[in-house]
Design a protein around this motif. Structure first.
Motif, PDB file in Angstrom:
ATOM      1  N   VAL A  10     -11.109  14.965  -5.978  1.00 21.99           N
ATOM      2  CA  VAL A  10     -11.396  13.663  -5.381  1.00 21.99           C
ATOM      3  C   VAL A  10     -12.574  13.102  -6.176  1.00 21.99           C
ATOM      4  O   VAL A  10     -13.684  13.642  -6.119  1.00 21.99           O
ATOM      5  CB  VAL A  10     -11.793  13.766  -3.883  1.00 21.99           C
ATOM      6  CG1 VAL A  10     -12.056  12.373  -3.305  1.00 21.99           C
ATOM      7  CG2 VAL A  10     -10.726  14.493  -3.082  1.00 21.99           C
ATOM      8  N   GLU A  59     -13.572   7.783  -5.085  1.00 22.38           N
ATOM      9  CA  GLU A  59     -12.483   7.909  -4.109  1.00 22.38           C
ATOM     10  C   GLU A  59     -12.921   8.674  -2.857  1.00 22.38           C
ATOM     11  O   GLU A  59     -12.129   8.924  -1.962  1.00 22.38           O
ATOM     12  CB  GLU A  59     -11.288   8.642  -4.739  1.00 22.38           C
ATOM     13  CG  GLU A  59     -10.666   7.949  -5.916  1.00 22.38           C
ATOM     14  CD  GLU A  59      -9.890   6.693  -5.528  1.00 22.38           C
ATOM     15  OE1 GLU A  59      -9.497   6.580  -4.348  1.00 22.38           O
ATOM     16  OE2 GLU A  59      -9.694   5.830  -6.398  1.00 22.38           O
ATOM     17  N   VAL A  76      -7.043  14.106   2.670  1.00 19.84           N
ATOM     18  CA  VAL A  76      -6.938  13.406   1.399  1.00 19.84           C
ATOM     19  C   VAL A  76      -5.503  12.913   1.199  1.00 19.84           C
ATOM     20  O   VAL A  76      -4.584  13.357   1.883  1.00 19.84           O
ATOM     21  CB  VAL A  76      -7.337  14.327   0.219  1.00 19.84           C
ATOM     22  CG1 VAL A  76      -8.815  14.663   0.257  1.00 19.84           C
ATOM     23  CG2 VAL A  76      -6.501  15.606   0.212  1.00 19.84           C
ATOM     24  N   THR A 113      -2.897  10.992  -5.082  1.00 23.91           N
ATOM     25  CA  THR A 113      -2.775   9.714  -5.800  1.00 23.91           C
ATOM     26  C   THR A 113      -2.083   9.876  -7.140  1.00 23.91           C
ATOM     27  O   THR A 113      -1.422   8.955  -7.610  1.00 23.91           O
ATOM     28  CB  THR A 113      -4.158   9.054  -6.014  1.00 23.91           C
ATOM     29  OG1 THR A 113      -5.006   9.984  -6.689  1.00 23.91           O
ATOM     30  CG2 THR A 113      -4.780   8.644  -4.696  1.00 23.91           C
ATOM     31  N   SER A 141      -7.448  11.190  -3.158  1.00 27.58           N
ATOM     32  CA  SER A 141      -8.357  10.188  -2.624  1.00 27.58           C
ATOM     33  C   SER A 141      -8.592  10.541  -1.173  1.00 27.58           C
ATOM     34  O   SER A 141      -7.697  11.020  -0.487  1.00 27.58           O
ATOM     35  CB  SER A 141      -7.729   8.805  -2.742  1.00 27.58           C
ATOM     36  OG  SER A 141      -8.589   7.837  -2.185  1.00 27.58           O
ATOM     37  N   ARG A 142      -9.804  10.305  -0.698  1.00 33.67           N
ATOM     38  CA  ARG A 142     -10.101  10.625   0.689  1.00 33.67           C
ATOM     39  C   ARG A 142      -9.425   9.599   1.588  1.00 33.67           C
ATOM     40  O   ARG A 142      -9.594   8.400   1.423  1.00 33.67           O
ATOM     41  CB  ARG A 142     -11.596  10.604   0.923  1.00 33.67           C
ATOM     42  CG  ARG A 142     -11.931  11.118   2.307  1.00 33.67           C
ATOM     43  CD  ARG A 142     -13.312  11.689   2.337  1.00 33.67           C
ATOM     44  NE  ARG A 142     -13.553  12.321   3.615  1.00 33.67           N
ATOM     45  CZ  ARG A 142     -14.746  12.537   4.094  1.00 33.67           C
ATOM     46  NH1 ARG A 142     -15.806  12.181   3.391  1.00 33.67           N
ATOM     47  NH2 ARG A 142     -14.917  13.127   5.256  1.00 33.67           N
TER      48      ARG A 142
END
Length: 183
Positions: free
Chosen positions: A140, A144, A165, A168, A180-181
């Motif tokens: 991550v 993000e 998460v 992506t 991405s969180r």
């Protein structure tokens, strides 16, 4: 180590091996830099405990603390031949190449956009690694991690925190997962 003239039988054996060939043997010694394997076929090594050698990363697809997590001295192994190391006169071997790659199996079943939850395993200056499945980690990126600008990942999460998460990007070739969180 010695040339062809000094160890003709060893050279001949090593030159006869082909990529992806399976070789069996016995673990002869475990060092912090790798594992020596006494091969069933072929001659003994003039210096090392075995003609076969497995580096630590080639022991397992998973991150391991020590070679002892995977093999023991005297244990039998079936490996894939990688290359003839002409400097050390040894057959470089891979144990993990004989097992399915968990990363490829994972990405076969998880599409981009999938939400996953897992623990933060490591903080680095530009982001954090999160384990999203057994032995599968993704990055991550700091941008993000949170909507608010932060200097360091430690401002947002700590190792061990469970976070959700979203996948992506999947890079099969380099075995990388971008996350991405999820908000």
């Amino acid at each position: 180590m010695g040339g062809r003239a000094e160890h003709p039988e060893l050279w001949e054996f090593l030159e006869s091996l082909h990529g992806a060939e399976r070789l069996c043997g016995t673990v002869a010694a475990i060092e912090r830099f790798g594992v020596f394997v006494a091969l069933d076929e072929g001659p003994a090594h003039p210096v090392f405990p075995g003609v076969g050698f497995i580096t630590i990363p080639e022991l397992s697809w998973h991150r391991i603390e020590s070679a002892y997590d995977v093999v023991q001295v005297g244990g039998r192994v079936s490996c894939e031949f990688l290359q003839f190391d002409t400097w050390n006169l040894e057959a470089r071997l891979s144990l993990r190449a004989t097992q399915p790659d968990p990363f490829q199996e994972f990405v076969d079943s998880v599409p981009a956009g999938q939400k996953l939850t897992g623990p933060v395993t490591k903080l680095i200056p530009f982001g954090v690694f999160v384990e999203v499945a057994d032995g599968i980690e993704g990055l991550v990126h700091l941008r993000e991690l949170t909507r608010d600008p932060v200097q360091s990942p430690a401002d947002v999460v700590q190792v061990g925190d469970e976070i959700t998460v979203v996948v992506t990007e999947i890079d099969r070739e380099r075995r990388r997962l971008a996350l991405s969180r999820a908000e």
